[in-house]
Design a protein around this motif. Structure first.
Motif, PDB file in Angstrom:
ATOM      1  N   MET A   9       1.011  -1.155   0.042  1.00  0.00           N
ATOM      2  CA  MET A   9       0.049  -0.223  -0.013  1.00  0.00           C
ATOM      3  C   MET A   9       0.753   1.487  -0.029  1.00  0.00           C
ATOM      4  SD  MET A   9      -2.980  -1.250   2.713  1.00  0.00           S
ATOM      5  CE  MET A   9      -3.927   0.365   2.404  1.00  0.00           C
ATOM      6  N   LEU A  10       1.787   1.062   0.814  1.00  0.00           N
ATOM      7  CA  LEU A  10       2.660   2.581   0.780  1.00  0.00           C
ATOM      8  C   LEU A  10       3.564   2.539  -0.555  1.00  0.00           C
ATOM      9  CD1 LEU A  10       4.692   2.248   4.286  1.00  0.00           C
ATOM     10  CD2 LEU A  10       3.043   3.898   3.650  1.00  0.00           C
ATOM     11  N   HIS A  11       3.592   1.564  -1.014  1.00  0.00           N
ATOM     12  CA  HIS A  11       4.393   1.526  -2.694  1.00  0.00           C
ATOM     13  C   HIS A  11       3.396   2.242  -3.627  1.00  0.00           C
ATOM     14  CE1 HIS A  11       6.782   0.597  -5.914  1.00  0.00           C
ATOM     15  NE2 HIS A  11       5.713   0.159  -6.385  1.00  0.00           N
ATOM     16  N   ARG A  12       2.311   1.828  -3.480  1.00  0.00           N
ATOM     17  CA  ARG A  12       1.265   2.151  -4.547  1.00  0.00           C
ATOM     18  C   ARG A  12       0.819   3.802  -4.121  1.00  0.00           C
ATOM     19  NH1 ARG A  12      -2.969  -2.860  -4.060  1.00  0.00           N
ATOM     20  NH2 ARG A  12      -1.840  -4.224  -5.436  1.00  0.00           N
ATOM     21  N   ALA A  13       0.888   4.072  -2.921  1.00  0.00           N
ATOM     22  CA  ALA A  13       0.923   5.672  -2.303  1.00  0.00           C
ATOM     23  C   ALA A  13       1.726   6.308  -2.960  1.00  0.00           C
ATOM     24  CB  ALA A  13       0.423   5.749  -1.224  1.00  0.00           C
ATOM     25  N   ARG A  14       2.868   6.133  -2.800  1.00  0.00           N
ATOM     26  CA  ARG A  14       4.211   6.566  -3.488  1.00  0.00           C
ATOM     27  C   ARG A  14       4.021   6.876  -4.964  1.00  0.00           C
ATOM     28  NH1 ARG A  14       7.266   3.643   0.847  1.00  0.00           N
ATOM     29  NH2 ARG A  14       7.440   5.026   2.925  1.00  0.00           N
ATOM     30  N   MET A  15       3.719   5.722  -5.494  1.00  0.00           N
ATOM     31  CA  MET A  15       3.571   5.882  -7.027  1.00  0.00           C
ATOM     32  C   MET A  15       2.403   6.623  -7.353  1.00  0.00           C
ATOM     33  SD  MET A  15       6.123   4.084  -8.097  1.00  0.00           S
ATOM     34  CE  MET A  15       5.771   3.962  -9.864  1.00  0.00           C
ATOM     35  N   ARG A  16       1.193   6.753  -6.664  1.00  0.00           N
ATOM     36  CA  ARG A  16       0.385   7.560  -7.225  1.00  0.00           C
ATOM     37  C   ARG A  16       0.844   9.123  -6.970  1.00  0.00           C
ATOM     38  NH1 ARG A  16      -5.693   5.860  -7.031  1.00  0.00           N
ATOM     39  NH2 ARG A  16      -5.596   3.810  -7.421  1.00  0.00           N
ATOM     40  N   LEU A  17       1.478   9.450  -5.901  1.00  0.00           N
ATOM     41  CA  LEU A  17       2.036  10.645  -5.571  1.00  0.00           C
ATOM     42  C   LEU A  17       2.895  11.063  -6.905  1.00  0.00           C
ATOM     43  CD1 LEU A  17       2.353  10.600  -1.881  1.00  0.00           C
ATOM     44  CD2 LEU A  17       0.716  11.957  -3.136  1.00  0.00           C
ATOM     45  N   ARG A  18       3.945  10.093  -7.045  1.00  0.00           N
ATOM     46  CA  ARG A  18       4.969  10.676  -8.114  1.00  0.00           C
ATOM     47  C   ARG A  18       4.218  10.852  -9.401  1.00  0.00           C
ATOM     48  NH1 ARG A  18       9.464   6.402 -10.444  1.00  0.00           N
ATOM     49  NH2 ARG A  18       9.998   7.517 -11.855  1.00  0.00           N
ATOM     50  N   GLU A  19       3.257  10.089  -9.752  1.00  0.00           N
ATOM     51  CA  GLU A  19       2.472  10.229 -11.191  1.00  0.00           C
ATOM     52  C   GLU A  19       1.695  11.794 -11.043  1.00  0.00           C
ATOM     53  OE1 GLU A  19      -0.250   6.997 -11.496  1.00  0.00           O
ATOM     54  OE2 GLU A  19       1.402   5.753 -11.772  1.00  0.00           O
ATOM     55  N   CYS A  20       0.976  11.894  -9.840  1.00  0.00           N
ATOM     56  CA  CYS A  20       0.396  13.318  -9.650  1.00  0.00           C
ATOM     57  C   CYS A  20       1.256  14.396  -9.813  1.00  0.00           C
ATOM     58  CB  CYS A  20      -0.580  13.171  -8.161  1.00  0.00           C
ATOM     59  SG  CYS A  20      -1.382  14.491  -8.090  1.00  0.00           S
ATOM     60  N   LEU A  21       2.374  14.237  -8.908  1.00  0.00           N
ATOM     61  CA  LEU A  21       3.411  15.300  -9.083  1.00  0.00           C
ATOM     62  C   LEU A  21       4.021  15.566 -10.483  1.00  0.00           C
ATOM     63  CD1 LEU A  21       5.204  14.955  -5.700  1.00  0.00           C
ATOM     64  CD2 LEU A  21       3.785  16.912  -6.406  1.00  0.00           C
ATOM     65  N   GLN A  22       4.178  14.434 -11.193  1.00  0.00           N
ATOM     66  CA  GLN A  22       4.758  14.412 -12.487  1.00  0.00           C
ATOM     67  C   GLN A  22       3.744  15.250 -13.299  1.00  0.00           C
ATOM     68  OE1 GLN A  22       7.938  13.651 -13.357  1.00  0.00           O
ATOM     69  NE2 GLN A  22       7.301  14.756 -15.446  1.00  0.00           N
ATOM     70  N   LEU A  23       2.709  14.835 -13.431  1.00  0.00           N
ATOM     71  CA  LEU A  23       1.564  15.483 -14.267  1.00  0.00           C
ATOM     72  C   LEU A  23       1.237  16.943 -13.916  1.00  0.00           C
ATOM     73  CD1 LEU A  23      -0.655  15.077 -16.349  1.00  0.00           C
ATOM     74  CD2 LEU A  23      -2.124  14.468 -14.672  1.00  0.00           C
ATOM     75  N   ASN A  24       1.139  17.310 -12.428  1.00  0.00           N
ATOM     76  CA  ASN A  24       0.698  18.732 -12.325  1.00  0.00           C
ATOM     77  C   ASN A  24       1.674  19.622 -11.626  1.00  0.00           C
ATOM     78  OD1 ASN A  24      -2.238  18.009 -12.564  1.00  0.00           O
ATOM     79  ND2 ASN A  24      -1.643  16.546 -11.289  1.00  0.00           N
ATOM     80  N   TRP A  25       2.991  19.222 -11.527  1.00  0.00           N
ATOM     81  CA  TRP A  25       3.969  19.856 -11.215  1.00  0.00           C
ATOM     82  C   TRP A  25       5.336  19.894 -12.046  1.00  0.00           C
ATOM     83  CZ3 TRP A  25       4.527  24.079  -8.228  1.00  0.00           C
ATOM     84  CH2 TRP A  25       5.853  24.614  -7.852  1.00  0.00           C
ATOM     85  N   PHE A  26       5.915  18.847 -12.145  1.00  0.00           N
ATOM     86  CA  PHE A  26       7.196  18.647 -12.913  1.00  0.00           C
ATOM     87  C   PHE A  26       6.982  18.874 -14.480  1.00  0.00           C
ATOM     88  CE2 PHE A  26       8.253  16.851  -8.724  1.00  0.00           C
ATOM     89  CZ  PHE A  26       9.169  17.756  -8.256  1.00  0.00           C
ATOM     90  N   GLY A  27       6.129  17.758 -14.914  1.00  0.00           N
ATOM     91  CA  GLY A  27       5.480  18.010 -16.373  1.00  0.00           C
ATOM     92  C   GLY A  27       4.938  19.592 -17.044  1.00  0.00           C
ATOM     93  N   ASN A  28       4.419  20.167 -15.960  1.00  0.00           N
ATOM     94  CA  ASN A  28       4.098  21.471 -16.330  1.00  0.00           C
ATOM     95  C   ASN A  28       5.304  22.521 -16.563  1.00  0.00           C
ATOM     96  OD1 ASN A  28       1.119  21.180 -16.585  1.00  0.00           O
ATOM     97  ND2 ASN A  28       0.926  21.575 -14.425  1.00  0.00           N
ATOM     98  N   LEU A  29       6.335  22.200 -15.650  1.00  0.00           N
ATOM     99  CA  LEU A  29       7.427  22.899 -15.851  1.00  0.00           C
ATOM    100  C   LEU A  29       8.298  22.821 -16.730  1.00  0.00           C
ATOM    101  CD1 LEU A  29       8.549  22.564 -11.882  1.00  0.00           C
ATOM    102  CD2 LEU A  29       7.562  24.703 -12.817  1.00  0.00           C
ATOM    103  N   ALA A  30       8.091  21.584 -17.370  1.00  0.00           N
ATOM    104  CA  ALA A  30       9.065  21.355 -18.859  1.00  0.00           C
ATOM    105  C   ALA A  30       8.433  21.961 -20.025  1.00  0.00           C
ATOM    106  CB  ALA A  30       9.190  19.879 -18.787  1.00  0.00           C
ATOM    107  N   LYS A  31       7.172  22.422 -19.870  1.00  0.00           N
ATOM    108  CA  LYS A  31       6.601  22.861 -21.143  1.00  0.00           C
ATOM    109  C   LYS A  31       6.953  24.404 -21.301  1.00  0.00           C
ATOM    110  CE  LYS A  31       2.478  20.147 -20.629  1.00  0.00           C
ATOM    111  NZ  LYS A  31       1.109  19.907 -20.359  1.00  0.00           N
TER     112      LYS A  31
END
Length: 197
Positions: free
Chosen positions: A175-197
């Motif tokens: 469950m901790l692994h899944r939570a961390r992966m979801r956070l990573r995906e969310c941050l990638q989409l909504n923070w780091f991914g937007n910064l690269a544009k």
């Protein structure tokens, strides 16, 4: 902390300060479980009061955080019982919240881009990053969010979390692994991914 290591008044003052320092994490945990800020505030206030009034009952046989979270658990249950008739039925833990109340646009992008992007270590300190992180954590499904906050924010150990949630240690790690992966995906989409544009 040994009980006889310091006078009772000093010990109680130190423990009261510890409770106050835990308040943001307690609020986050209560809000995650109750999904209602007012109820969460009530539960944390009642738990804080009960802990302060019962400091003499803390024997030091467990971690102080575990003791306080145990009190909060009962207050959260009290709030659920109190508001059982008012509580809205949700179809699942994965349902999205009303997007107008979140920092995300309906297409999933962050509404306000950060002003600038510099060194990642410096950026971690920026308020906007933590707003995105908190929003991503709020989007974790109920049980995943609970175990992640218990581990990462409250600092509870594996045994305490497994006992609280009623799961095996192997399930906790998954469950901790899944939570961390979801956070990573969310941050990638909504923070780091937007910064690269």
């Amino acid at each position: 902390m040994k009980q006889d290591a310091m006078p009772a008044a000093s010990r109680d003052t130190e423990l009261a300060a510890s409770i106050e320092a835990m308040r943001p994490a307690l609020l986050r945990l209560a809000n995650l479980q109750l999904r209602n800020e007012a109820w969460a505030e009530d539960a944390v206030s009642e738990a804080t009061l009960a802990a302060l009034q019962g400091l003499h009952k803390f024997t030091g046989n467990s971690q102080f955080k575990t003791w306080v979270v145990g009190i909060l658990k009962h207050k959260v249950l009290d709030q659920l019982r109190l508001h059982a008739r008012e509580q809205q039925v949700q179809s699942s833990d994965d349902d999205d919240q009303d997007m107008d109340d979140l920092v995300f646009q309906p297409d999933g992008h962050f509404r306000e881009m950060p002003q600038e992007w510099a060194d990642p270590a410096d950026q971690l300190q920026r308020r906007q990053f933590f707003e995105v992180l908190e929003t991503c954590m709020d989007h974790l499904p109920g049980k995943l969010g609970r175990v992640f906050l218990m581990r990462e924010w409250l600092g509870l150990d594996t045994e305490a979390i497994c006992q609280e949630i009623g799961i095996a240690p192997t399930n906790l790690w998954v469950m901790l692994h899944r939570a961390r992966m979801r956070l990573r995906e969310c941050l990638q989409l909504n923070w780091f991914g937007n910064l690269a544009k």
